[in-house]
Write an enzyme that holds these catalytic residues in place. Structure first.
Site, PDB file in Angstrom:
ATOM      1  N   CYS A  48       0.859  -1.191   0.000  1.00 31.23           N
ATOM      2  CA  CYS A  48       0.000   0.000   0.000  1.00 31.23           C
ATOM      3  C   CYS A  48       0.891   1.236   0.000  1.00 31.23           C
ATOM      4  CB  CYS A  48      -0.871  -0.029   1.257  1.00 31.23           C
ATOM      5  SG  CYS A  48      -1.820   1.468   1.575  1.00 31.23           S
ATOM      6  N   SER A  50       0.780   3.689   1.813  1.00 29.84           N
ATOM      7  CA  SER A  50       1.134   4.131   3.174  1.00 29.84           C
ATOM      8  C   SER A  50       2.475   3.526   3.589  1.00 29.84           C
ATOM      9  CB  SER A  50       0.040   3.745   4.174  1.00 29.84           C
ATOM     10  OG  SER A  50      -1.192   4.288   3.770  1.00 29.84           O
ATOM     11  N   HIS A  53       5.043   5.614   1.905  1.00 27.91           N
ATOM     12  CA  HIS A  53       5.233   6.892   2.610  1.00 27.91           C
ATOM     13  C   HIS A  53       6.179   6.697   3.788  1.00 27.91           C
ATOM     14  CE1 HIS A  53       2.165   9.042   0.426  1.00 27.91           C
ATOM     15  NE2 HIS A  53       1.116   8.509   1.017  1.00 27.91           N
ATOM     16  N   HIS A  71       0.658  -3.936   6.087  1.00 29.22           N
ATOM     17  CA  HIS A  71      -0.540  -3.857   6.945  1.00 29.22           C
ATOM     18  C   HIS A  71      -1.783  -4.306   6.174  1.00 29.22           C
ATOM     19  CE1 HIS A  71      -0.286  -0.092   4.703  1.00 29.22           C
ATOM     20  NE2 HIS A  71      -1.609  -0.085   4.747  1.00 29.22           N
ATOM     21  N   CYS A 178      -6.987  -3.365   3.648  1.00 26.83           N
ATOM     22  CA  CYS A 178      -6.700  -1.921   3.587  1.00 26.83           C
ATOM     23  C   CYS A 178      -7.365  -1.263   2.386  1.00 26.83           C
ATOM     24  CB  CYS A 178      -5.211  -1.594   3.638  1.00 26.83           C
ATOM     25  SG  CYS A 178      -4.994   0.200   3.749  1.00 26.83           S
TER      26      CYS A 178
END
Ligand SMILES: NC(=O)c1ccc[n+]([C@@H]2O[C@H](COP(=O)([O-])OP(=O)(O)OC[C@H]3O[C@@H](n4cnc5c(N)ncnc54)[C@H](O)[C@@H]3O)[C@@H](O)[C@H]2O)c1
Ligand SMILES: [Zn+2]
Ligand SMILES: [Zn+2]
Length: 381
Positions: A48, A50, A53, A71, A178
């Site tokens: 993902c 995220s 990031h 995650h 997610c």
């Protein structure tokens, strides 16, 4: 597998030693679960944005490295700690990156999807403040976003796990944990998109595409995909976008995408920012009509502000946002799992790449280059 219960396991994990560096896929030790915890063998784990990031910028600026990301996972319970009765070895599960203990004041409050057992700290360590992951020379390794699903084995507190049906394909349903729950929830649960509405989705990654899929299901009349990467446009069309716009290539005389939406469509009913870019948040908000709702989904860099015209709030435009699609994690995942099992959710559309754990850095590069929707890391059985 059962032979390892109560013992440390040596296995492979993708360890991030610091922001800006590639992960190292190496052997680590994973401790047995303590009371109230389970140890899980991961089967599938989506990459993902995220995670990107965190790896590229340590977005929250407070994660302790070295850490294991991932995650959006799925797996099989390997062993359980003392006192755990809700899970048994062999159960299939999805880890929750926001816990949902179903007992605390926040879990009992319908107005939030947070849980008191989830703190910034427990994103990095277990609820007792310690870690279950170690380098072979004995140094602690932490988690990010609570799950550490880029490891062959992880340990989760039971507040952060949901059991799922054993018949489903774990290499696919990890995505429900997610991108699917986030994109769907923001449309169905947060904005509550209605029939015949005009919708724009900024950012055509897996989150934005799940939002488009949900908007189509809600009966939106116009679903506009907005992205600076035009390779995403035909993919968005498959998910249900009726048209696509590149904000960097607007018609002559139109300066911004919000101007385009105001002049051509009289403003939009719903916009979703699925990028994590403050300029895109401003555009998404200023694209609304007077009863419109803008939902911020992307994670903007910490410390940034969005300059918006507050008069738009006075005329009725609404600006909101959420984690996890605003769902209580167990409710959101159950809703989407039921949908998947009844044949109403096509997860194949999201999976563009499958890679082994040792190739995880290539998966991150594919996302940086905009060449994947979801890459799923698949683990040896
Ligand atoms: N709120 C939540 O619960 C939650 C959950 C998961 C992910 N996220 C965040 O959602 C965002 C999207 O995640 P993803 O995995 O789909 O990412 P992704 O990288 O797959 O997709 C992002 C898309 O945005 C496009 N883009 C980049 N700059 C743009 C711009 N200025 N205007 C329009 N489009 C632009 C990219 O080309 C890409 O197609 C990320 O910020 C991620 O961290 C939030
Ligand atoms: Zn995510
Ligand atoms: Zn709780």
């Amino acid at each position: 597998m059962e032979g390892n219960a109560g013992k440390r396991i040596k296995c492979k994990a993708a360890v991030a030693y610091g922001p800006g560096q590639p992960m190292s896929v190496e052997d680590i030790y994973v401790d047995p679960p303590k009371a109230g915890e389970i140890r899980v063998k991961i089967v599938g784990s989506g990459i993902c944005r995220s995670d990107l990031h965190i790896l590229d910028t340590n977005i929250a600026n407070d994660f302790t490295f070295p850490l294991i990301m991932g995650h959006e996972g799925s797996g099989v319970v390997e062993s359980v700690g003392t006192g755990v009765t809700a899970f048994s070895p062999g159960d299939h599960i999805i880890p929750l990156w926001i816990p949902n203990c179903q007992k605390c004041d926040l879990c009992m409050n319908r107005k939030t999807n947070f849980c008191q057992t989830g703190t910034q700290e427990t994103m990095n360590v277990m609820p007792d403040g310690t870690t279950r992951f170690w380098t072979l020379d004995g140094k602690p390794i932490y988690k990010s976003i609570g799950c550490a699903a880029f490891s062959e084995y992880t340990v989760m507190p039971i507040e952060s796990v949901i059991a799922i049906d054993k018949s489903v394909d774990l290499e696919k349903v990890c995505l429900i944990g997610c991108c699917v729950v986030t994109g769907y929830g923001n449309v169905v649960n947060v904005a509550k998109v209605d029939r015949d509405s005009q919708v724009a989705v900024f950012g055509l990654g897996a989150i934005g595409l799940a939002a488009i899929m949900a908007a189509k299901e809600c009966g939106a009349r116009r679903i506009i995909g907005v992205d600076i990467n035009e390779d995403k446009f035909p993919i968005a069309a498959k998910f249900g976008a009726t048209e696509c716009v590149n904000p960097q290539k607007l018609p002559d005389g139109v300066a911004t995408v919000e101007q385009l939406f105001q002049s051509s469509y009289g403003g939009l009913d719903y916009t979703f920012e699925c990028v994590g870019n403050v300029r895109a948040i401003k555009s998404a908000f200023e694209s609304l009509n007077r009863w419109g709702v803008c939902v911020v989904v992307g994670l903007p860099p910490r410390g940034t502000d969005v300059p918006i015209n507050p008069w738009l709030l006075l005329t009725g435009q609404k600006l909101t946002g959420s984690f996890y699609g605003g769902y209580k994690p167990r409710e959101g995942i159950k809703y989407l799992m039921d949908k998947y099992m009844s044949g109403q959710l096509d997860l194949d559309l999201f999976v563009t790449n499958k890679l082994k754990l040792q190739d995880i850095n290539r998966g991150f590069d594919l996302m940086r280059k905009g060449e994947t929707i979801r890459t799923v890391i698949v683990f040896d059985k």
